[in-house]
Design a protein around this motif. Structure first.
Motif, PDB file in Angstrom:
ATOM      1  N   GLU A 142       0.818  -1.214   0.000  1.00  0.00           N
ATOM      2  CA  GLU A 142       0.000   0.000   0.000  1.00  0.00           C
ATOM      3  C   GLU A 142       0.850   1.261   0.000  1.00  0.00           C
ATOM      4  N   LYS A 143       2.175   1.073  -0.099  1.00  0.00           N
ATOM      5  CA  LYS A 143       3.118   2.198  -0.170  1.00  0.00           C
ATOM      6  C   LYS A 143       2.887   3.194   0.975  1.00  0.00           C
ATOM      7  N   LEU A 144       2.911   2.648   2.180  1.00  0.00           N
ATOM      8  CA  LEU A 144       2.770   3.490   3.367  1.00  0.00           C
ATOM      9  C   LEU A 144       4.140   4.099   3.693  1.00  0.00           C
ATOM     10  N   THR A 145       4.539   5.037   2.875  1.00  0.00           N
ATOM     11  CA  THR A 145       5.884   5.599   2.960  1.00  0.00           C
ATOM     12  C   THR A 145       5.986   6.796   3.891  1.00  0.00           C
ATOM     13  N   GLY A 146       4.858   7.447   4.168  1.00  0.00           N
ATOM     14  CA  GLY A 146       4.878   8.557   5.108  1.00  0.00           C
ATOM     15  C   GLY A 146       4.873   8.050   6.538  1.00  0.00           C
ATOM     16  N   THR A 147       5.457   8.809   7.442  1.00  0.00           N
ATOM     17  CA  THR A 147       5.446   8.431   8.854  1.00  0.00           C
ATOM     18  C   THR A 147       4.997   9.619   9.694  1.00  0.00           C
TER      19      THR A 147
END
Length: 364
Positions: free
Chosen positions: A57-62
């Motif tokens: 899901e390209k959860l690249t932000g934190t």
């Protein structure tokens, strides 16, 4: 225009694009997916319950959340995710699941009143109900940690096992609701061990995922299933199902404890649900969400529970119970895959039609 103002404007623009903004100017996640444990890093190594979500899901932000055991990861579509535990942790406990919910719900930067939640993870499955590699949506999360216990060697001979509810005097009884029921300090007992979720939402998620997702099978899974000769359901290919989930920090195993689990779920759901999966932390998640809902911080009607089966709750007939307890080697990766496939189609539907689902909770 000064450079500082330009940079401030760009920062505000990026933040608005990356996060849905709630009515009070807070970050408003559309869907949050939570998992119980991860193996090492969130991405790039051996998978745990969260890695497929983070990578695919390209959860690249934190987003750092004070007090949370793990930061929130997110993508631009409004999907957020996190995980309570890690194989690097020094302690085994379900407490971080509750801590994670508390931190998220009390964080002043988040507006979670319209957020949908999918609590997902692997589990054991009753071979009388289904097979490893399956994905199971639960409308009832039944806690089984707080209880009374007598060793089987010391219990009355008429008892099936030495586990029974607080406020009772024998197995398969509900507590009496009067002051002499034998509770804490003689107090009147009125409690439940079940956290019922929104049954209509659960049925919708189950039906939608069954019609939009397929689960993998393999020769290795089939060969293991065939060992369960007295359990027809255990020999079926992996499928998407519905059924109650039992939560206990104790990793129990075997025929006797499986029968106890069946009885316990039946008891606390009034016979309306059956025991299908067993795991550890799910009651900590939903119990804390229920408390936060009473404070108006979340909508408990938007909470879903998805467990996938990595192992059976008892060994094949004739095999010693100690040979299979804790052995999830064959079914773990298929269970990770099953939970992602069954859960992701539901997530994508909610995100794709957010204009509708923000206001209207789906039903079958």
């Amino acid at each position: 225009m000064k450079l500082s103002y330009i940079l401030m404007g760009l920062t505000l623009l990026f933040t608005t694009a990356a996060h849905a903004v709630g009515s009070v100017g807070k970050i408003a996640p559309k869907v949050i997916v939570l998992a119980g444990f991860e193996v090492g890093d969130d991405t790039g190594d051996a998978p745990g319950e969260f890695q497929y979500w983070a990578e695919r899901e390209k959860l690249t932000g934190t987003l750092a959340v004070p007090g949370a055991p793990h930061p929130l990861r997110y993508n631009a579509a409004g999907l957020y995710g996190s995980v309570a535990g890690n194989t690097r942790d020094k302690f085994l406990s379900t407490v971080p699941a509750s801590e994670l919910i508390m931190a998220l719900c009390l964080d002043p930067q988040l507006d979670l009143r319209k957020t949908y939640w999918i609590i997902n993870g692997i589990s054991g499955i009753d071979p009388a109900a289904g097979s490893i590699g399956s994905a199971v949506w639960a409308a009832n999360v039944v806690d089984a940690d707080a209880m009374r216990e007598i060793a089987e060697s010391e219990m009355p001979k008429s008892w099936p096992y030495g586990l029974f509810a607080i406020g009772t005097t024998a197995p398969n009884q509900l507590p009496k609701t009067h002051a002499d029921a034998g509770g804490w300090g003689g107090a009147t007992l009125s409690y439940t061990m079940n956290y019922p979720l929104n049954a209509a939402l659960t049925r919708w998620a189950y039906g939608f995922s069954r019609s939009h997702a397929t689960l993998d099978d393999s020769p290795a899974l089939k060969a293991w299933r065939e060992k369960y000769t007295v359990y027809p359901a255990a020999r079926q290919p992996p499928q998407i199902m519905m059924g109650g989930t039992l939560a206990t920090a104790r990793y129990w195993h075997g025929e006797a404890r499986t029968q106890w689990a069946r009885d316990w779920v039946k008891l606390w759901t009034g016979g309306k649900d059956r025991f299908v999966t067993t795991a550890m932390e799910q009651a900590a998640y939903v119990g804390t969400l229920q408390r936060m809902a009473k404070q108006g911080r979340v909508d408990f009607n938007r909470v879903m529970m998805l467990r996938s089966a990595s192992n059976y709750s008892l060994p094949p007939t004739g095999q010693d119970v100690t040979t299979t307890i804790g052995d999830e080697s064959l079914g773990t990766v298929p269970a990770f895959e099953a939970q992602y496939r069954a859960g992701s189609v539901v997530v994508h539907e909610l995100l794709k039609h957010w204009d509708h689902y923000e206001k209207v909770i789906p039903t079958p």
